[in-house]
Design a protein around this motif. Sequence first.
Motif, PDB file in Angstrom:
ATOM      1  N   SER A  66      40.857  34.423  42.455  1.00 53.64           N
ATOM      2  CA  SER A  66      40.375  35.643  41.811  1.00 53.64           C
ATOM      3  C   SER A  66      40.806  35.694  40.355  1.00 53.64           C
ATOM      4  O   SER A  66      40.007  36.019  39.471  1.00 53.64           O
ATOM      5  CB  SER A  66      40.911  36.875  42.559  1.00 53.64           C
ATOM      6  OG  SER A  66      40.436  36.907  43.877  1.00 53.64           O
ATOM      7  N   GLY A  67      42.077  35.377  40.105  1.00 53.94           N
ATOM      8  CA  GLY A  67      42.562  35.395  38.724  1.00 53.94           C
ATOM      9  C   GLY A  67      41.857  34.386  37.849  1.00 53.94           C
ATOM     10  O   GLY A  67      41.508  34.679  36.698  1.00 53.94           O
ATOM     11  N   ARG A  70      38.287  35.573  37.158  1.00 53.87           N
ATOM     12  CA  ARG A  70      38.281  36.709  36.236  1.00 53.87           C
ATOM     13  C   ARG A  70      38.465  36.249  34.794  1.00 53.87           C
ATOM     14  O   ARG A  70      37.927  36.861  33.869  1.00 53.87           O
ATOM     15  CB  ARG A  70      39.397  37.698  36.599  1.00 53.87           C
ATOM     16  CG  ARG A  70      39.151  38.505  37.845  1.00 53.87           C
ATOM     17  CD  ARG A  70      40.320  39.430  38.114  1.00 53.87           C
ATOM     18  NE  ARG A  70      40.256  40.058  39.419  1.00 53.87           N
ATOM     19  CZ  ARG A  70      39.597  41.168  39.679  1.00 53.87           C
ATOM     20  NH1 ARG A  70      38.940  41.787  38.729  1.00 53.87           N
ATOM     21  NH2 ARG A  70      39.601  41.679  40.898  1.00 53.87           N
ATOM     22  N   THR A  74      32.076  35.141  30.998  1.00 51.97           N
ATOM     23  CA  THR A  74      30.740  35.147  31.585  1.00 51.97           C
ATOM     24  C   THR A  74      29.699  34.578  30.639  1.00 51.97           C
ATOM     25  O   THR A  74      28.811  33.825  31.047  1.00 51.97           O
ATOM     26  CB  THR A  74      30.356  36.578  31.995  1.00 51.97           C
ATOM     27  OG1 THR A  74      31.355  37.112  32.858  1.00 51.97           O
ATOM     28  CG2 THR A  74      29.019  36.589  32.716  1.00 51.97           C
ATOM     29  N   LEU A  99      31.188  36.101  38.463  1.00 52.96           N
ATOM     30  CA  LEU A  99      31.834  37.336  38.016  1.00 52.96           C
ATOM     31  C   LEU A  99      32.116  38.285  39.180  1.00 52.96           C
ATOM     32  O   LEU A  99      33.146  38.972  39.189  1.00 52.96           O
ATOM     33  CB  LEU A  99      30.936  38.029  36.984  1.00 52.96           C
ATOM     34  CG  LEU A  99      31.375  39.420  36.513  1.00 52.96           C
ATOM     35  CD1 LEU A  99      32.603  39.315  35.614  1.00 52.96           C
ATOM     36  CD2 LEU A  99      30.235  40.111  35.773  1.00 52.96           C
ATOM     37  N   PRO A 102      35.520  37.768  42.475  1.00 50.46           N
ATOM     38  CA  PRO A 102      36.913  38.253  42.533  1.00 50.46           C
ATOM     39  C   PRO A 102      37.101  39.652  43.120  1.00 50.46           C
ATOM     40  O   PRO A 102      37.935  39.823  44.032  1.00 50.46           O
ATOM     41  CB  PRO A 102      37.368  38.173  41.067  1.00 50.46           C
ATOM     42  CG  PRO A 102      36.540  37.085  40.483  1.00 50.46           C
ATOM     43  CD  PRO A 102      35.208  37.208  41.152  1.00 50.46           C
ATOM     44  N   PRO A 103      36.367  40.691  42.664  1.00 52.58           N
ATOM     45  CA  PRO A 103      36.597  42.007  43.279  1.00 52.58           C
ATOM     46  C   PRO A 103      36.184  42.073  44.747  1.00 52.58           C
ATOM     47  O   PRO A 103      36.815  42.776  45.533  1.00 52.58           O
ATOM     48  CB  PRO A 103      35.746  42.961  42.423  1.00 52.58           C
ATOM     49  CG  PRO A 103      34.728  42.104  41.758  1.00 52.58           C
ATOM     50  CD  PRO A 103      35.402  40.787  41.546  1.00 52.58           C
ATOM     51  N   SER A 152      33.248  48.087  42.946  1.00 56.30           N
ATOM     52  CA  SER A 152      33.736  47.520  41.688  1.00 56.30           C
ATOM     53  C   SER A 152      32.865  46.354  41.233  1.00 56.30           C
ATOM     54  O   SER A 152      32.519  46.238  40.051  1.00 56.30           O
ATOM     55  CB  SER A 152      35.187  47.066  41.859  1.00 56.30           C
ATOM     56  OG  SER A 152      35.672  46.436  40.693  1.00 56.30           O
ATOM     57  N   ALA A 153      32.491  45.492  42.182  1.00 57.32           N
ATOM     58  CA  ALA A 153      31.654  44.343  41.834  1.00 57.32           C
ATOM     59  C   ALA A 153      30.283  44.776  41.338  1.00 57.32           C
ATOM     60  O   ALA A 153      29.743  44.208  40.374  1.00 57.32           O
ATOM     61  CB  ALA A 153      31.514  43.432  43.050  1.00 57.32           C
ATOM     62  N   GLN A 156      30.443  45.900  37.718  1.00 56.23           N
ATOM     63  CA  GLN A 156      30.570  44.762  36.806  1.00 56.23           C
ATOM     64  C   GLN A 156      29.252  44.006  36.671  1.00 56.23           C
ATOM     65  O   GLN A 156      28.888  43.565  35.574  1.00 56.23           O
ATOM     66  CB  GLN A 156      31.678  43.834  37.302  1.00 56.23           C
ATOM     67  CG  GLN A 156      33.069  44.441  37.251  1.00 56.23           C
ATOM     68  CD  GLN A 156      34.148  43.440  37.613  1.00 56.23           C
ATOM     69  OE1 GLN A 156      34.087  42.279  37.263  1.00 56.23           O
ATOM     70  NE2 GLN A 156      35.160  43.902  38.341  1.00 56.23           N
TER      71      GLN A 156
END
Length: 247
Positions: A66-67, A70, A74, A99, A102-103, A152-153, A156
Amino acid sequence: MNLLLDAIAWIVDPANWTGPGSIPLRIWEHLWVAALVLVIASAIALPIGMLIGHTGRGKQFAVMTSGGLRALPTLGALTLFGLWLGIGLPAPVIALVILAIPPLLAGAYAGFESVDRRTIDAARAVGMNEPQVVGKVELPLSLPIVVGGIRSASLQIIATAILAAYIADFGLGRPIFEGLRTRDYGEMLGASILVIILALVVDGAFALAQRLAVPAGVRANRTRELRSRPARPRAILGQPINEGNQQ
C-alpha cells in the motif's frame, strides 16, 4: 469573481448540454471510467485484504504494498503506460487501478482485523467452518470499514480520473485540458466545479451506505449501551449528586 461567474456561465450555457462533447456525456464518461476502475481494483484488492485480515498473515506485505503504490505518481504511471499502450483508455484505467488498490486493500484487512477474536472463536466453537466464519461473522462485522475503504478509493478515482483526458478524449478532464489549451479559464473552473460536485455526491452516497452497512444487532447494542450508561456525578454547591437520580 469574474472567473467564477465565467465558470457558472459555462456550466449553465445550453450549448454545453447538447452534442457529442456535452456536459451530461462528460459526466457519464467520468462515472463510467470511475466505476470500471473501482470494480477492477476491488476484484484485486478486496480478496487479498480479506485473506490477510482473516488469517493474520501477510500484514507487513499489505502495508509495504500500500505504501509503495501510494508513493507512485499517477501522472508518471499514466505517461509510462501511455507510451507503452498508446492513446486510449487502457493506460489511464491501469494507472487509476494502481491508485485505487491501497485504500481498498487497507480497508479490507483493517476491517477483518477489527473483528473481536472472541467472536470468531465463538463462531468456530458452535461448529462454523472457515467460509461460514468469513461470510456470516467477519464480513458483516467488518463491512462498515470495508465500505469506508471503497469510499476513499472512489473519491481518489473521481478526483484523479481527469487525467484520463491526458491521453484520451474522455471524461470531465477533457474540458479542463481544452480550457488550458485555449486559455478559457472559465471552462476549466466550470469543469473542476462539476468534478467537485460529482465527488461530493458519490461521497454522500457511500457515507449513507457505510451507515447502513452496520449490522442491525450492532446498532441495537450501541443504542442499549447509550441508554444504560451509569449516571455521572456532578457537583452543585460543593455537593456531588448523580444526574438522573435526583429526588
